[in-house]
Each structure stands twice: as C-alpha cells, then as structure tokens.
Write an enzyme that holds these catalytic residues in place. Structure first.
Site, short mmCIF file in Angstrom:
data_model
loop_
_atom_site.label_atom_id
_atom_site.label_comp_id
_atom_site.label_asym_id
_atom_site.label_seq_id
_atom_site.Cartn_x
_atom_site.Cartn_y
_atom_site.Cartn_z
N SER A 110 85.08 13.31 9.86
CA SER A 110 86.07 13.82 10.81
C SER A 110 87.35 14.18 10.07
O SER A 110 87.67 13.59 9.04
CB SER A 110 86.37 12.74 11.86
OG SER A 110 87.52 13.07 12.63
N TYR A 150 88.23 4.34 13.81
CA TYR A 150 87.39 5.53 13.76
C TYR A 150 87.61 6.30 12.46
O TYR A 150 86.65 6.68 11.77
CB TYR A 150 87.71 6.42 14.96
CG TYR A 150 86.94 7.72 15.00
CD1 TYR A 150 85.63 7.76 15.47
CD2 TYR A 150 87.53 8.91 14.60
CE1 TYR A 150 84.92 8.96 15.53
CE2 TYR A 150 86.84 10.12 14.65
CZ TYR A 150 85.53 10.13 15.11
OH TYR A 150 84.84 11.32 15.15
N ALA A 151 88.87 6.52 12.10
CA ALA A 151 89.18 7.29 10.90
C ALA A 151 88.66 6.61 9.64
O ALA A 151 88.11 7.26 8.74
CB ALA A 151 90.70 7.50 10.80
N ALA A 152 88.82 5.30 9.56
CA ALA A 152 88.34 4.57 8.38
C ALA A 152 86.82 4.65 8.26
O ALA A 152 86.28 4.81 7.16
CB ALA A 152 88.80 3.11 8.46
N SER A 153 86.13 4.52 9.38
CA SER A 153 84.67 4.60 9.34
C SER A 153 84.20 5.98 8.92
O SER A 153 83.22 6.13 8.17
CB SER A 153 84.07 4.21 10.69
OG SER A 153 84.42 5.16 11.70
N LYS A 154 84.90 7.01 9.37
CA LYS A 154 84.52 8.38 9.02
C LYS A 154 84.88 8.71 7.57
O LYS A 154 84.21 9.54 6.94
CB LYS A 154 85.18 9.36 9.98
CG LYS A 154 84.61 9.31 11.40
CD LYS A 154 83.12 9.64 11.39
CE LYS A 154 82.52 9.66 12.77
NZ LYS A 154 81.08 10.04 12.75
#
Length: 241
Positions: free
Chosen positions: A138, A151-155
């Site tokens: 993302s 969310y950002a870290a996982s992406k």
C-alpha cells in the site's frame, strides 16, 4: 491495441475472493478459462460467487489452514500456476491507545497470512519450475496516515517479504511481485476512511473501482511478465481526458 489472455488449463488461487479486488480478479480469471479457487474467511461472500468457481473458507492467519488449502488444490488440480493474495484488514486507531490485540491481528492477517500462504506455495511452484505470486502492499507503507500504523507497518513488511522470496525462487522460474493498487473502493478502504478523507481523494487523485485493478493483475500472472519479479508495481489512477 488490445490484450487477450487465455488461462485455459491453468489453476489460479485468489485469496480474499469474497469481495473487492479479489472478487473481481477471480471472476475475470475464470472468464479467461482458468480453473479458479476462491478462498476467503467469509463463507457468505464466497457463496455469492458463481458455482463454476471452487471455494474454500480459510483464515490465512492460521498456518495450518494455509497448508491445507494448498494441499487440497494440488490434490484436485495437480498444480497451482498463479496465486493472488488480496486479504487484508484495516482498523484505524492512534498508536498510543492501540491494544496489543489490534496491532497483532493486523500483522497476523496482512503479513503473516501472506507469509504462510507463500511458504505453502513455494514447494509446489518449485516442483513445477513455474508460477507467479502477487501480494498487496500500500502507499501507506511509505507515506503513512494518522491511525493507520498497524496497517501501514504490515504492508511495508510485504515489500521485504516479496523481494526475498523472489530471490529465493528465481532459479526455479517462479515470480513473486507486490502490487500497490492505489486508492480503490474496496470494503477495506471504505470502512476505514472517513467521509471527509474519501471526498478529498475523489476531488484530487481519484478513487478507482476494484475491477480497474484487474488488468494489472492479469499481466503480472501471465507469461508476458515472465521477466518481472521482486518488483513493487505502483498503480496510479490516470484522469480521463
């Protein structure tokens, strides 16, 4: 100019196929002759797909279920030619009040789920000496957004995973890429974004429909992209002229 894809005789796994980009991809692959396996945690969403698509209810945060899914498909079709891994969650909350469980659930679904599925697929595609896997990252992985840290870290983790997997699979002719699809009107995005945020995007960069992402995915799993691996493909909406 027109592009025509013929996936006859090939098996495609779409994870996250109950809605959004995954759903549209599963339908379009089937329309092009592929034997499609649609996987998702949502049984009701899978039931709404045409009966010509075979489906499996799977929680990809569970490694045992990922292993069983791949084994089941190989037992039925003998191979898996492509896998498109779209499953994700996004629940926004400031870092300083985020519960451990919410942080961990994002990692379990968005990152570990892709790892588990990819790990299960690798021996199959190594034996075939062919295959293509596409995972989703993302723009938030590099740009960030208030409340979207989990969310950002996982992406962001997806990028490192894809690049390492691509190098490990290179000698086997197996490709692994990541797609950053841009702003797309999927349930994950629409449920996370505020009305103000959504209106702002629509006025400026634009928000595309899930089916608009499919052509890029079809290219990434087709023979025409056989020299592309370990790449993060960033899709940007082009305004209509």
């Amino acid at each position: 100019m027109k592009v025509h894809y013929d996936f006859s005789g090939h098996t495609v796994l779409v994870v996250g196929a109950a809605s959004g980009i995954g759903r549209e991809t599963a339908l379009q692959c089937a329309a092009r002759g592929a034997s499609v396996w649609a996987a998702d945690i949502s049984a009701s969403g899978l039931q709404s797909l045409p009966s010509t698509l075979r489906s499996a209810v799977v929680d990809i945060s569970n490694p045992t279920e990922c292993d069983a899914l791949v084994e089941h498909i190989v037992a039925a079709d003998g191979r898996i030619d492509a896998a498109i891994l779209t499953s994700a969650i996004q629940h926004r909350m400031p870092i300083d009040v985020m519960p451990d469980a919410q942080w961990q659930r994002h990692l379990d679904v968005n990152l570990s789920g892709v790892f588990y599925t990819l790990r299960a697929l690798m021996p199959v595609m190594k034996r075939q000496r062919n295959g293509s896997v596409v995972a989703f990252t993302s723009g938030l992985a590099s740009n960030g957004w208030p409340g979207a840290a989990a969310y950002a870290a996982s992406k962001a983790g997806i990028v490192g995973l894809v690049k390492c997997a691509a190098l490990e699979l290179r000698e086997y002719g197996v490709r692994v890429n990541a797609l950053s699809p841009g702003l797309v009107a999927t349930p994950v995005f629409l449920e996370a974004a505020s009305d103000e945020e959504l209106k702002g995007y629509e006025r400026t960069v634009g928000v595309s429909s899930p089916d608009a992402v499919v052509p890029t995915l079809l290219h990434l799993i087709a023979d025409g992209s056989r020299t592309i691996s370990g790449t993060v493909v960033e899709r940007r909406l082009v305004p209509a002229s």
